[in-house]
Design a protein around this motif. Sequence first.
Motif, PDB file in Angstrom:
ATOM      1  N   ASN A   1       0.811  -1.149  -0.075  1.00  0.00           N
ATOM      2  CA  ASN A   1      -0.076   0.100  -0.089  1.00  0.00           C
ATOM      3  C   ASN A   1       0.935   1.134  -0.023  1.00  0.00           C
ATOM      4  O   ASN A   1       0.440   2.444  -0.512  1.00  0.00           O
ATOM      5  CB  ASN A   1      -1.027   0.095   1.034  1.00  0.00           C
ATOM      6  CG  ASN A   1      -2.207  -0.863   1.055  1.00  0.00           C
ATOM      7  OD1 ASN A   1      -2.632  -1.232  -0.002  1.00  0.00           O
ATOM      8  ND2 ASN A   1      -2.676  -1.422   2.135  1.00  0.00           N
ATOM      9  N   LYS A   2       2.063   1.231   0.380  1.00  0.00           N
ATOM     10  CA  LYS A   2       2.897   2.417   0.458  1.00  0.00           C
ATOM     11  C   LYS A   2       3.802   2.523  -0.568  1.00  0.00           C
ATOM     12  O   LYS A   2       4.084   3.510  -1.082  1.00  0.00           O
ATOM     13  CB  LYS A   2       3.816   2.481   1.670  1.00  0.00           C
ATOM     14  CG  LYS A   2       3.171   2.413   3.269  1.00  0.00           C
ATOM     15  CD  LYS A   2       2.458   3.744   3.445  1.00  0.00           C
ATOM     16  CE  LYS A   2       2.081   4.050   4.492  1.00  0.00           C
ATOM     17  NZ  LYS A   2       1.537   5.263   4.788  1.00  0.00           N
ATOM     18  N   THR A   3       3.969   1.420  -1.639  1.00  0.00           N
ATOM     19  CA  THR A   3       4.661   1.666  -2.729  1.00  0.00           C
ATOM     20  C   THR A   3       3.940   1.444  -4.055  1.00  0.00           C
ATOM     21  O   THR A   3       3.613   2.408  -4.636  1.00  0.00           O
ATOM     22  CB  THR A   3       5.893   0.519  -2.724  1.00  0.00           C
ATOM     23  OG1 THR A   3       5.235  -0.918  -2.448  1.00  0.00           O
ATOM     24  CG2 THR A   3       6.855   0.579  -1.630  1.00  0.00           C
ATOM     25  N   LEU A   4       3.335   0.449  -4.299  1.00  0.00           N
ATOM     26  CA  LEU A   4       2.974  -0.013  -5.391  1.00  0.00           C
ATOM     27  C   LEU A   4       1.518   0.692  -5.545  1.00  0.00           C
ATOM     28  O   LEU A   4       1.014   1.222  -6.717  1.00  0.00           O
ATOM     29  CB  LEU A   4       2.597  -1.565  -5.974  1.00  0.00           C
ATOM     30  CG  LEU A   4       4.100  -2.220  -6.068  1.00  0.00           C
ATOM     31  CD1 LEU A   4       3.761  -3.793  -6.148  1.00  0.00           C
ATOM     32  CD2 LEU A   4       4.547  -1.796  -7.275  1.00  0.00           C
ATOM     33  N   PHE A   5       0.952   0.720  -4.471  1.00  0.00           N
ATOM     34  CA  PHE A   5      -0.775   1.109  -4.711  1.00  0.00           C
ATOM     35  C   PHE A   5      -0.783   2.640  -4.021  1.00  0.00           C
ATOM     36  O   PHE A   5      -1.769   2.768  -3.052  1.00  0.00           O
ATOM     37  CB  PHE A   5      -1.436   0.071  -4.188  1.00  0.00           C
ATOM     38  CG  PHE A   5      -1.622  -1.277  -4.797  1.00  0.00           C
ATOM     39  CD1 PHE A   5      -2.407  -1.289  -6.019  1.00  0.00           C
ATOM     40  CD2 PHE A   5      -1.031  -2.139  -4.363  1.00  0.00           C
ATOM     41  CE1 PHE A   5      -2.281  -2.484  -6.730  1.00  0.00           C
ATOM     42  CE2 PHE A   5      -0.890  -3.468  -5.273  1.00  0.00           C
ATOM     43  CZ  PHE A   5      -1.676  -3.276  -6.074  1.00  0.00           C
TER      44      PHE A   5
ATOM     45  N   LYS B   1      -7.286  -0.564  -1.506  1.00  0.00           N
ATOM     46  CA  LYS B   1      -6.146  -0.833  -0.584  1.00  0.00           C
ATOM     47  C   LYS B   1      -6.551  -1.904   0.338  1.00  0.00           C
ATOM     48  O   LYS B   1      -5.982  -2.801   1.019  1.00  0.00           O
ATOM     49  CB  LYS B   1      -5.717   0.421   0.372  1.00  0.00           C
ATOM     50  CG  LYS B   1      -4.786   1.510  -0.577  1.00  0.00           C
ATOM     51  CD  LYS B   1      -4.475   2.484   0.296  1.00  0.00           C
ATOM     52  CE  LYS B   1      -3.389   3.624  -0.543  1.00  0.00           C
ATOM     53  NZ  LYS B   1      -2.740   4.617   0.371  1.00  0.00           N
ATOM     54  N   THR B   2      -7.991  -1.677   0.456  1.00  0.00           N
ATOM     55  CA  THR B   2      -8.814  -2.884   1.271  1.00  0.00           C
ATOM     56  C   THR B   2      -8.580  -4.277   0.859  1.00  0.00           C
ATOM     57  O   THR B   2      -8.065  -5.170   1.200  1.00  0.00           O
ATOM     58  CB  THR B   2      -9.947  -2.454   1.506  1.00  0.00           C
ATOM     59  OG1 THR B   2     -10.140  -1.407   2.230  1.00  0.00           O
ATOM     60  CG2 THR B   2     -10.651  -3.552   2.700  1.00  0.00           C
ATOM     61  N   LEU B   3      -8.526  -4.169  -0.776  1.00  0.00           N
ATOM     62  CA  LEU B   3      -8.512  -5.636  -1.500  1.00  0.00           C
ATOM     63  C   LEU B   3      -7.347  -5.960  -1.307  1.00  0.00           C
ATOM     64  O   LEU B   3      -6.966  -7.196  -1.165  1.00  0.00           O
ATOM     65  CB  LEU B   3      -9.063  -5.332  -2.821  1.00  0.00           C
ATOM     66  CG  LEU B   3     -10.411  -5.233  -2.874  1.00  0.00           C
ATOM     67  CD1 LEU B   3     -11.042  -4.997  -4.438  1.00  0.00           C
ATOM     68  CD2 LEU B   3     -11.151  -6.487  -2.519  1.00  0.00           C
ATOM     69  N   VAL B   4      -6.301  -5.159  -1.580  1.00  0.00           N
ATOM     70  CA  VAL B   4      -4.704  -5.574  -1.459  1.00  0.00           C
ATOM     71  C   VAL B   4      -4.404  -6.080   0.053  1.00  0.00           C
ATOM     72  O   VAL B   4      -3.855  -7.101  -0.059  1.00  0.00           O
ATOM     73  CB  VAL B   4      -3.860  -4.177  -1.814  1.00  0.00           C
ATOM     74  CG1 VAL B   4      -2.321  -4.562  -1.282  1.00  0.00           C
ATOM     75  CG2 VAL B   4      -4.060  -4.060  -3.177  1.00  0.00           C
ATOM     76  N   GLY B   5      -4.927  -5.273   1.015  1.00  0.00           N
ATOM     77  CA  GLY B   5      -4.604  -5.857   2.443  1.00  0.00           C
ATOM     78  C   GLY B   5      -5.284  -7.371   2.534  1.00  0.00           C
ATOM     79  O   GLY B   5      -4.516  -8.253   3.207  1.00  0.00           O
ATOM     80  N   LEU B   6      -6.670  -7.405   2.070  1.00  0.00           N
ATOM     81  CA  LEU B   6      -7.151  -8.981   2.182  1.00  0.00           C
ATOM     82  C   LEU B   6      -6.307  -9.893   1.725  1.00  0.00           C
ATOM     83  O   LEU B   6      -5.991 -10.991   1.938  1.00  0.00           O
ATOM     84  CB  LEU B   6      -8.369  -8.906   1.786  1.00  0.00           C
ATOM     85  CG  LEU B   6      -9.652  -7.884   2.820  1.00  0.00           C
ATOM     86  CD1 LEU B   6     -10.783  -7.946   2.173  1.00  0.00           C
ATOM     87  CD2 LEU B   6      -9.589  -8.531   4.079  1.00  0.00           C
TER      88      LEU B   6
END
Length: 142
Positions: free
Chosen positions: A77-81, A89-94
Amino acid sequence: MDIPIKTISDLHAEIIRLEKTKQQQEMDLKQRLNSPSSVFSAVKSLFPSSNSTPGSSIFNQDIVGLISRFVIPLTLNKTLFKGSGFLVKTLVGLVSQKASTYISEDSVTGIWDKAKGLVTDLLKKKDKPAKPNFSEPSATAL
């Protein structure tokens, strides 16, 4: 129990039977959940831990798996997204937390050993001088 209900008296009998079954189940639940430890074990049983996949539960992970559950989503979330919205960001986290369940200390050390072996093999090949092949006569010698 699939009892065919044909008359109103059959319906009333089925309602009474279901109410008695409900009361019996309520009493059974009260007996099962009469102490805090039994409540905790009942809640824990809702989330079964599968022994077939290592690190499938947060309680069964080693330190590398636990760290990866937080580091992977934060890093992505801090680099690519970085400029993405809340939903992405929520989907990436999950997804990354689900993927981190497959990361364990054994898998990290296995990958590290493979990479180390490849680098060592490449360095050994680079350091060895090419040996001339004397078994075949060269065209200039004839």
